[in-house]
Design a protein around this motif. Sequence first.
Motif, short mmCIF file in Angstrom:
data_model
loop_
_atom_site.label_atom_id
_atom_site.label_comp_id
_atom_site.label_asym_id
_atom_site.label_seq_id
_atom_site.Cartn_x
_atom_site.Cartn_y
_atom_site.Cartn_z
N ASP A 58 11.11 9.60 -15.74
CA ASP A 58 10.05 9.70 -16.65
C ASP A 58 8.79 9.40 -17.30
O ASP A 58 7.97 9.88 -18.00
CB ASP A 58 10.93 8.84 -18.09
CG ASP A 58 11.05 7.69 -17.81
OD1 ASP A 58 10.97 7.35 -16.46
OD2 ASP A 58 11.22 6.63 -18.88
N LEU A 59 8.05 8.16 -16.06
CA LEU A 59 6.90 7.77 -16.28
C LEU A 59 6.80 9.00 -15.28
O LEU A 59 4.65 9.26 -15.56
CB LEU A 59 6.69 6.71 -15.66
CG LEU A 59 6.64 5.06 -16.47
CD1 LEU A 59 6.83 3.82 -15.08
CD2 LEU A 59 6.26 5.86 -17.84
N ALA A 60 6.89 9.38 -14.03
CA ALA A 60 6.31 10.42 -13.29
C ALA A 60 6.00 11.61 -13.72
O ALA A 60 4.77 11.99 -14.06
CB ALA A 60 6.88 10.22 -11.99
N ARG A 61 6.75 12.21 -14.61
CA ARG A 61 6.91 13.38 -15.00
C ARG A 61 6.17 13.79 -17.22
O ARG A 61 5.87 14.54 -17.40
CB ARG A 61 8.59 14.15 -15.05
CG ARG A 61 8.88 14.71 -13.84
CD ARG A 61 10.08 14.45 -13.94
NE ARG A 61 11.43 15.28 -12.94
CZ ARG A 61 10.99 15.59 -11.77
NH1 ARG A 61 10.03 16.36 -11.91
NH2 ARG A 61 11.65 15.51 -10.72
N HIS A 62 6.88 12.73 -17.30
CA HIS A 62 6.63 12.81 -18.54
C HIS A 62 5.28 12.00 -19.35
O HIS A 62 4.83 12.11 -20.27
CB HIS A 62 7.63 12.70 -19.67
CG HIS A 62 8.69 13.61 -19.18
ND1 HIS A 62 8.95 14.73 -19.32
CD2 HIS A 62 9.99 13.22 -18.55
CE1 HIS A 62 9.98 15.59 -18.46
NE2 HIS A 62 10.76 14.27 -18.06
N ASN A 63 4.98 11.08 -18.87
CA ASN A 63 4.29 9.77 -19.56
C ASN A 63 2.46 9.62 -18.87
O ASN A 63 2.36 8.76 -18.50
CB ASN A 63 4.20 8.92 -19.32
CG ASN A 63 4.46 7.38 -20.93
OD1 ASN A 63 3.27 7.81 -20.83
ND2 ASN A 63 5.32 6.71 -20.89
N GLN A 64 2.07 10.89 -19.03
CA GLN A 64 0.43 10.65 -18.36
C GLN A 64 -0.41 9.97 -19.10
O GLN A 64 -1.85 8.58 -18.25
CB GLN A 64 -0.05 11.97 -18.69
CG GLN A 64 0.20 13.13 -18.02
CD GLN A 64 0.04 14.30 -18.21
OE1 GLN A 64 -1.56 14.67 -19.14
NE2 GLN A 64 0.21 15.80 -17.79
N VAL A 65 -0.09 8.97 -20.23
CA VAL A 65 -1.22 7.99 -21.23
C VAL A 65 -0.37 7.13 -20.27
O VAL A 65 -1.28 6.42 -19.21
CB VAL A 65 -0.25 7.59 -22.20
CG1 VAL A 65 -0.81 6.59 -22.79
CG2 VAL A 65 -0.87 9.08 -23.64
N TRP A 66 0.56 6.84 -19.82
CA TRP A 66 0.91 5.35 -18.90
C TRP A 66 0.43 5.72 -17.84
O TRP A 66 -0.53 4.17 -17.48
CB TRP A 66 2.59 5.74 -18.53
CG TRP A 66 3.04 4.10 -17.90
CD1 TRP A 66 3.73 3.13 -18.90
CD2 TRP A 66 2.80 3.69 -16.76
NE1 TRP A 66 3.80 2.33 -17.62
CE2 TRP A 66 3.25 2.20 -16.63
CE3 TRP A 66 2.25 4.50 -15.09
CZ2 TRP A 66 3.42 2.01 -15.66
CZ3 TRP A 66 2.33 3.05 -13.83
CH2 TRP A 66 3.04 2.44 -14.06
N SER B 104 9.47 8.22 -5.95
CA SER B 104 10.34 8.15 -7.22
C SER B 104 11.65 6.78 -7.05
O SER B 104 12.01 6.74 -5.53
CB SER B 104 10.74 9.51 -7.25
OG SER B 104 12.01 9.35 -7.88
N GLY B 105 11.67 6.19 -8.00
CA GLY B 105 13.07 4.77 -8.28
C GLY B 105 12.36 4.26 -9.59
O GLY B 105 11.57 4.52 -10.86
N PRO B 106 12.59 3.00 -8.88
CA PRO B 106 12.84 1.87 -10.12
C PRO B 106 10.94 1.42 -9.87
O PRO B 106 11.14 1.62 -8.73
CB PRO B 106 13.56 0.70 -9.88
CG PRO B 106 14.32 1.66 -9.21
CD PRO B 106 13.73 2.60 -8.53
N LEU B 107 10.17 1.32 -11.75
CA LEU B 107 9.38 0.62 -10.77
C LEU B 107 8.52 -0.01 -10.22
O LEU B 107 8.98 -1.53 -10.77
CB LEU B 107 8.92 0.94 -12.84
CG LEU B 107 7.02 0.55 -13.10
CD1 LEU B 107 6.22 1.50 -12.39
CD2 LEU B 107 7.00 0.13 -14.13
N ASN B 108 8.34 0.21 -9.19
CA ASN B 108 7.76 -0.94 -8.61
C ASN B 108 5.86 -0.59 -8.18
O ASN B 108 5.88 0.30 -7.83
CB ASN B 108 8.40 -0.74 -7.23
CG ASN B 108 8.35 -1.65 -5.92
OD1 ASN B 108 6.89 -2.53 -6.01
ND2 ASN B 108 9.48 -2.58 -5.66
N ILE B 109 5.47 -2.00 -8.30
CA ILE B 109 4.17 -1.80 -7.70
C ILE B 109 3.53 -2.50 -6.41
O ILE B 109 3.13 -3.62 -6.80
CB ILE B 109 2.88 -1.84 -8.67
CG1 ILE B 109 3.40 -1.45 -10.15
CG2 ILE B 109 1.55 -1.66 -8.94
CD1 ILE B 109 3.19 -2.35 -11.85
N GLY B 110 3.03 -2.06 -5.65
CA GLY B 110 2.35 -3.13 -4.02
C GLY B 110 1.02 -2.95 -4.44
O GLY B 110 1.09 -1.92 -3.51
#
Length: 323
Positions: A91-99, A125-131
């Motif tokens: 949902d973030l990658a495809r539909h949420n350019q604002v994010w 792609s997967g559960p949100l994780n920031i490294g």
Amino acid sequence: MHSEFDIIRHYFSRPTPSAILGIGDDAALIASTTQTELAISTDTLVCGTHFFADADPYKLGYKSLAVNLSDMAAMGARPRWALLSLTLPDDLARHNQVWLSEFSKGFFALADLYHVELIGGDTTSGPLNIGVQIVGEVAAGKALRRSGAKLEDDVWVSGQLGDAALALNHELQQIILECDEIEHCLPALLTPTARVELGQRLIGLAHSAIDISDGLMADLGHILESSGKAACINMAALPCSTVLKRYLHQSLAMNCLLAGGDDYELCFTAPKINRGKIEALSAELAIPLTLIGGILSGEGLMVKDASGNAITLETKGYDHFSA
Ligand code: ADP
Ligand code: MG
């Protein structure tokens, strides 16, 4: 069964003969030129563990770099390059350019401030994780280490401790702060300030340093363990905000101050002879630097109240796998 540190020690610690410094400090060190070493470190933010799913993306981008800059600060290194590993739900990658736009703006706002270049990463792609992986430079042989504390060193901390943990406890409804109080504490949790310049300026003044990410007790504990020393700190000397002070009669607030985590302040030890220079540095950088105790022989960390009585605490710091 295992603590975070048991797992690292048991399964992942091996000799690292080609590195100047391997596992066990805020960053590893490898030789670069004859005059410089590279300081390399990585820190991950996991949705649900380090931030709420509805976190402001700008602040998340900012914090994901800030926590890594903090490890550079702890080594006295100048941060130079970063890599960004993003795992994004559909949902973030495809539909949420604002994010994505806000996240990248937050990340680059801080990167630009310190002239850090994003040189690579990974996007999956997967559960949100920031490294984030970070690379900095430090003069050869000069990096601040956890292992350098000497007998009779002073123990110092920068800034104020505990506000981030207090804000988190408010968000978790463990304590209810007034509106102006949460407004004061939230920035410490959401957009922490890494002490990048301070870390570099402590080279030549401090014998050892660490950044406080898991709480003062745990992180000063790492200095003591690495240095083979003990310490005593004075509860009354610990720097905290007027907001946190109001709640100090509650054990939860006391735990925030001593063992809360997410402070990203520096804890360092320095010889007594450097007191004047450290106070001058504090004035020059406009960063409070507070003398909180001293290094002793032996092992362990003792906390004393204003009357000199030892304080016993319920928790000692954040461990990802503690019960
Ligand atoms: P910090 O709080 O400064 O980020 P950590 O407490 O996370 O440091 O890690 C302690 C040390 O263990 C660091 O030197 C880190 O690089 C190392 N480390 C952590 N996890 C691993 C792992 N899975 N494999 C190898 N080393 C690790
Ligand atoms: Mg660290």
